[in-house]
Scaffold this motif. Structure first.
Motif, PDB file in Angstrom:
ATOM      1  N   ASP A  38       0.824  -1.218   0.000  1.00 43.10           N
ATOM      2  CA  ASP A  38       0.000   0.000   0.000  1.00 43.10           C
ATOM      3  C   ASP A  38       0.855   1.264   0.000  1.00 43.10           C
ATOM      4  O   ASP A  38       0.499   2.267  -0.630  1.00 43.10           O
ATOM      5  N   THR A  39       1.973   1.219   0.737  1.00 43.89           N
ATOM      6  CA  THR A  39       2.812   2.425   0.864  1.00 43.89           C
ATOM      7  C   THR A  39       3.950   2.445  -0.173  1.00 43.89           C
ATOM      8  O   THR A  39       4.834   3.291  -0.102  1.00 43.89           O
ATOM      9  N   ARG A  40       3.905   1.472  -1.052  1.00 44.88           N
ATOM     10  CA  ARG A  40       4.932   1.324  -2.104  1.00 44.88           C
ATOM     11  C   ARG A  40       6.329   1.138  -1.515  1.00 44.88           C
ATOM     12  O   ARG A  40       7.333   1.457  -2.144  1.00 44.88           O
ATOM     13  N   ASP A  41       6.360   0.601  -0.292  1.00 38.05           N
ATOM     14  CA  ASP A  41       7.636   0.246   0.324  1.00 38.05           C
ATOM     15  C   ASP A  41       7.859  -1.237   0.007  1.00 38.05           C
ATOM     16  O   ASP A  41       7.606  -2.121   0.828  1.00 38.05           O
ATOM     17  N   TYR A  42       8.321  -1.506  -1.226  1.00 33.24           N
ATOM     18  CA  TYR A  42       8.379  -2.890  -1.697  1.00 33.24           C
ATOM     19  C   TYR A  42       9.486  -3.702  -1.031  1.00 33.24           C
ATOM     20  O   TYR A  42       9.433  -4.933  -1.030  1.00 33.24           O
ATOM     21  N   ASN A  43      10.478  -3.011  -0.461  1.00 30.00           N
ATOM     22  CA  ASN A  43      11.496  -3.738   0.307  1.00 30.00           C
ATOM     23  C   ASN A  43      10.869  -4.325   1.571  1.00 30.00           C
ATOM     24  O   ASN A  43      11.181  -5.443   1.951  1.00 30.00           O
ATOM     25  N   LEU A  44      10.000  -3.523   2.188  1.00 33.19           N
ATOM     26  CA  LEU A  44       9.265  -4.032   3.365  1.00 33.19           C
ATOM     27  C   LEU A  44       8.384  -5.202   2.950  1.00 33.19           C
ATOM     28  O   LEU A  44       8.309  -6.235   3.626  1.00 33.19           O
ATOM     29  N   PHE A  45       7.717  -5.042   1.788  1.00 36.99           N
ATOM     30  CA  PHE A  45       6.861  -6.095   1.247  1.00 36.99           C
ATOM     31  C   PHE A  45       7.686  -7.381   1.059  1.00 36.99           C
ATOM     32  O   PHE A  45       7.290  -8.468   1.506  1.00 36.99           O
ATOM     33  N   LEU A  46       8.861  -7.242   0.459  1.00 34.68           N
ATOM     34  CA  LEU A  46       9.700  -8.408   0.185  1.00 34.68           C
ATOM     35  C   LEU A  46      10.175  -9.061   1.491  1.00 34.68           C
ATOM     36  O   LEU A  46      10.141 -10.287   1.623  1.00 34.68           O
ATOM     37  N   LYS A  47      10.599  -8.237   2.442  1.00 32.11           N
ATOM     38  CA  LYS A  47      11.103  -8.777   3.711  1.00 32.11           C
ATOM     39  C   LYS A  47       9.998  -9.574   4.435  1.00 32.11           C
ATOM     40  O   LYS A  47      10.218 -10.705   4.899  1.00 32.11           O
ATOM     41  N   ALA A  48       8.841  -8.956   4.473  1.00 30.79           N
ATOM     42  CA  ALA A  48       7.716  -9.630   5.152  1.00 30.79           C
ATOM     43  C   ALA A  48       7.328 -10.907   4.408  1.00 30.79           C
ATOM     44  O   ALA A  48       7.036 -11.936   5.034  1.00 30.79           O
ATOM     45  N   ALA A  49       7.354 -10.848   3.072  1.00 28.62           N
ATOM     46  CA  ALA A  49       6.992 -12.031   2.270  1.00 28.62           C
ATOM     47  C   ALA A  49       8.003 -13.160   2.497  1.00 28.62           C
ATOM     48  O   ALA A  49       7.623 -14.341   2.612  1.00 28.62           O
TER      49      ALA A  49
END
Lengths: 173, 303
Positions: free
Chosen positions: B204-215
Motif C-alpha cells: 500500500d505504501t509502495r515500500d516494496y522492500n518491506l513487502f519483500l522482507k515480510a513475504a
C-alpha cells in the motif's frame, strides 16, 4: 474430622432457608405452625412444629419444600456470580461471597430423615389408594435416607457444589 | 438436648427430636398427633379446657367471644400476633430481604457478563460460519462490556484484524494484531497474520522492500504454501516494476514457478499469478479492483 456443628455454623444460611421452606409450604397449604427454630447449636439444627395433615400432597410438599426452595435459591444466587469467576476468570469478593451463600443454601436442600419419615408414614397408606405421588415418593425416600448417610462423606457439600457450580458450568460452558 | 417428659401422658425420657413444644409445654409425638388429628376435647391440648372463648395459648378468658382457631386451638389476637412474630421474626424477614436484595443486585451487577457471554457465543458462531465482520462486531461489543478481561479484548482485536485484512486495510489490521500478540501462536497464528499485514502495508505504501522482507519471513514460517511463494514473487515483481532490474524479474519468475509447482489449479493461484505476470510484463502495479476490471477472465502469460 471437622465437627458437623462447625459445618453448620459455616453454612447457617442454608439451615435458615431450609426451615423457612418448610414454613413456606405450611403457609401455602394452610397448615398451622406452632413453632419454628431457624437455627440452634444443637441437633436438630432447626425445626418447624406444625399440625398434622392427612393430605399426602401437603405432607410431601412440606417435607420436600427445602429441596425445591434451597435448590432454586442456590442456583439463583450462584449463576450471576459464576460467570465472571469461571468464564471470564475475574475474581471479585462479592462473587465469592455469593458462591459461598449459594452453596451453603444448596448444602441444606436435601430433607432430613425426619422429613423422609413423615412422607413414608403417609405414603404407605396412600399407596393403597394408588396415589402416583405416593408411589413415586418411595424411591425419593430411599434416596433421602442414603443421602443422609452419605453426609458423613460430605454428600451435602457435593450437592451444594453440584448445584451452585456444576449446573452453571453446564449452562455456561 | 435433654429428653423431656410429656405434658399430657407424662411419659418420661422422650427424645428431644421426637418432642414438641407448644406454649412452653413439651409433648410427645403421639399426643400431638392424637390432638391435631381429632376434634378438640377438654382432655388434651396446650390448655386442658379448650373452651372456645379461652385462649389456649395464654389461658385468658374472653367472655362471650368465640375465638378464631389456630389448628384446633382457640387463639386470641394478641397470642396470634405473638405467634406470627415468633414464627416469622423480624430478623428472618431481614435475612430474606437481604438475600433477595443481594440476588437482585448481583443480577444487575453481573448483567454485563451475561451480555458479554451471549455476544461471545454469537461471535464464535459467526466466525465458524466464516462471517468475520459480524464475529468481530459481537466480540468488540463483548470487550466493551468486559474490558477487564484481557482474553476477550485480545479476541476482539484478533477478529477485528481478520476483518480488516479481508478488507485490505493492512495498516489498521497491524495495529489490532499488535494488541493480540499474547494469544497462543499455535491457535491464532498471529506472527503469520502480522507478516501478511506487513506485506499489505509495504504494498500500500509502495515500500516494496518491506513487502519483500515480510513475504520472505512469511515463507520461512511455511514453505509448503503456494501463496507464500507467490507473495515473494509478487514482491519481486513490484520491485522490478519500480526499479526495472532484470534480476528482480528472474527472481520473481523463479518464485512463481515454485508456487505453481505446489498449486497451479486453484482460483486463488490463477488470480494472483495473473496479477504478478501482468506486473512483470507491463511494469505497471495496479490493485485487485483495477486488475479485475481490466481482466475479468484473468491474465495469462507463458514463462
Amino acid at each position: 474430622m471437622i465437627p458437623g456443628i462447625l459445618i453448620s455454623i459455616l453454612t447457617f444460611p442454608g439451615v435458615i432457608v431450609h426451615e423457612f421452606a418448610h414454613l413456606f409450604f405450611c403457609k401455602m397449604r394452610n397448615v398451622a405452625v406452632f413453632k419454628v427454630c431457624y437455627f440452634q447449636f444443637a441437633n436438630p439444627l432447626g425445626y418447624v412444629l406444625h399440625e398434622n395433615t392427612t393430605n399426602f400432597n401437603t405432607t410431601f410438599l412440606i417435607s420436600m419444600g427445602p429441596f425445591f426452595i434451597n435448590t432454586l435459591l442456590c442456583l439463583l444466587i450462584c449463576i450471576p456470580a459464576f460467570i465472571p469467576v469461571n468464564y471470564f476468570g475475574l475474581e471479585h469478593p462479592l462473587s465469592y461471597f455469593l458462591i459461598w451463600l449459594g452453596v451453603s443454601i444448596g448444602m441444606h436442600a436435601v430433607p432430613s430423615n425426619q422429613d423422609a419419615k413423615n412422607i413414608y408414614q403417609q405414603a404407605k397408606v396412600e399407596v393403597q389408594n394408588r396415589n402416583i405421588l405416593a408411589i413415586v415418593s418411595f424411591p425419593i425416600i430411599g434416596l433421602i435416607y442414603v443421602f443422609n448417610i452419605l453426609r458423613f462423606f460430605w454428600a451435602d457439600l457435593a450437592y451444594g457444589v453440584a448445584i451452585g457450580v456444576g449446573v452453571p458450568s453446564l449452562l455456561f460452558n | 438436648m435433654e429428653p423431656i417428659t410429656c405434658f399430657v401422658c407424662k411419659k418420661e425420657n422422650v427424645p428431644f427430636e421426637d418432642a414438641h413444644e407448644i406454649n412452653k409445654a413439651h409433648y410427645c409425638t403421639e399426643c400431638v398427633e392424637k390432638e391435631t388429628q381429632t376434634e378438640p376435647t377438654t382432655e388434651v391440648g396446650p390448655d386442658d379446657t379448650l373452651n372456645e372463648s379461652v385462649c389456649a395459648f395464654c389461658n385468658t378468658e374472653h367472655e362471650g367471644k368465640i375465638l378464631p382457631k389456630h389448628s384446633v386451638y382457640p387463639i386470641c389476637d394478641n397470642c396470634k400476633t405473638d405467634l406470627d412474630k415468633s414464627i416469622f421474626p423480624l430478623w428472618v424477614k431481614l435475612f430474606f430481604a437481604g438475600v433477595l436484595a443481594l440476588v437482585i443486585f448481583s443480577i444487575f451487577w453481573n448483567w454485563r457478563f451475561f451480555s458479554a457471554y451471549n455476544d461471545i457465543k454469537k461471535s464464535n458462531s459467526y466466525y465458524t460460519s466464516a462471517d468475520v465482520a459480524k464475529a468481530a462486531g459481537y466480540m468488540q461489543h463483548a470487550a466493551e462490556n468486559v474490558p477487564e478481561s484481557k482474553d476477550v479484548v485480545a479476541m476482539a482485536s484478533y477478529f477485528t484484524a481478520l476483518k480488516l485484512l479481508q478488507e485490505d486495510k493492512s495498516a489498521a489490521a497491524l495495529v489490532e494484531l499488535e494488541k493480540c500478540k499474547d494469544l497462543p501462536e499455535e491457535s491464532f497464528h498471529i506472527n503469520q497474520l502480522t507478516l501478511q499485514a506487513e506485506m499489505g502495508v509495504g504494498y500500500d505504501t509502495r515500500d516494496y522492500n518491506l513487502f519483500l522482507k515480510a513475504a520472505k519471513d512469511n515463507l520461512q514460517l511455511d514453505t509448503t504454501q503456494s501463496y507464500a511463494w507467490a507473495s515473494v514473487a509478487s514482491a519481486y515483481a513490484c520491485l522490478y516494476a519500480q526499479k526495472g532490474a532484470d534480476s528482480l524479474k528472474t527472481l520473481a519468475l523463479r518464485n512463481l514457478k515454485t508456487a505453481k509447482s505446489i498449486d497451479s489449479v486453484s482460483a486463488e493461484y490463477k488470480e494472483y499469478s495473473g496479477r504478478i505476470l501482468y506486473r512483470l510484463n507491463t511494469k505497471n502495479i495496479i490493485n485487485k479492483q483495477e486488475y479485475d476490471k481490466l481482466y475479468p477472465n484473468g491474465y495469462t502469460s507463458n514463462f
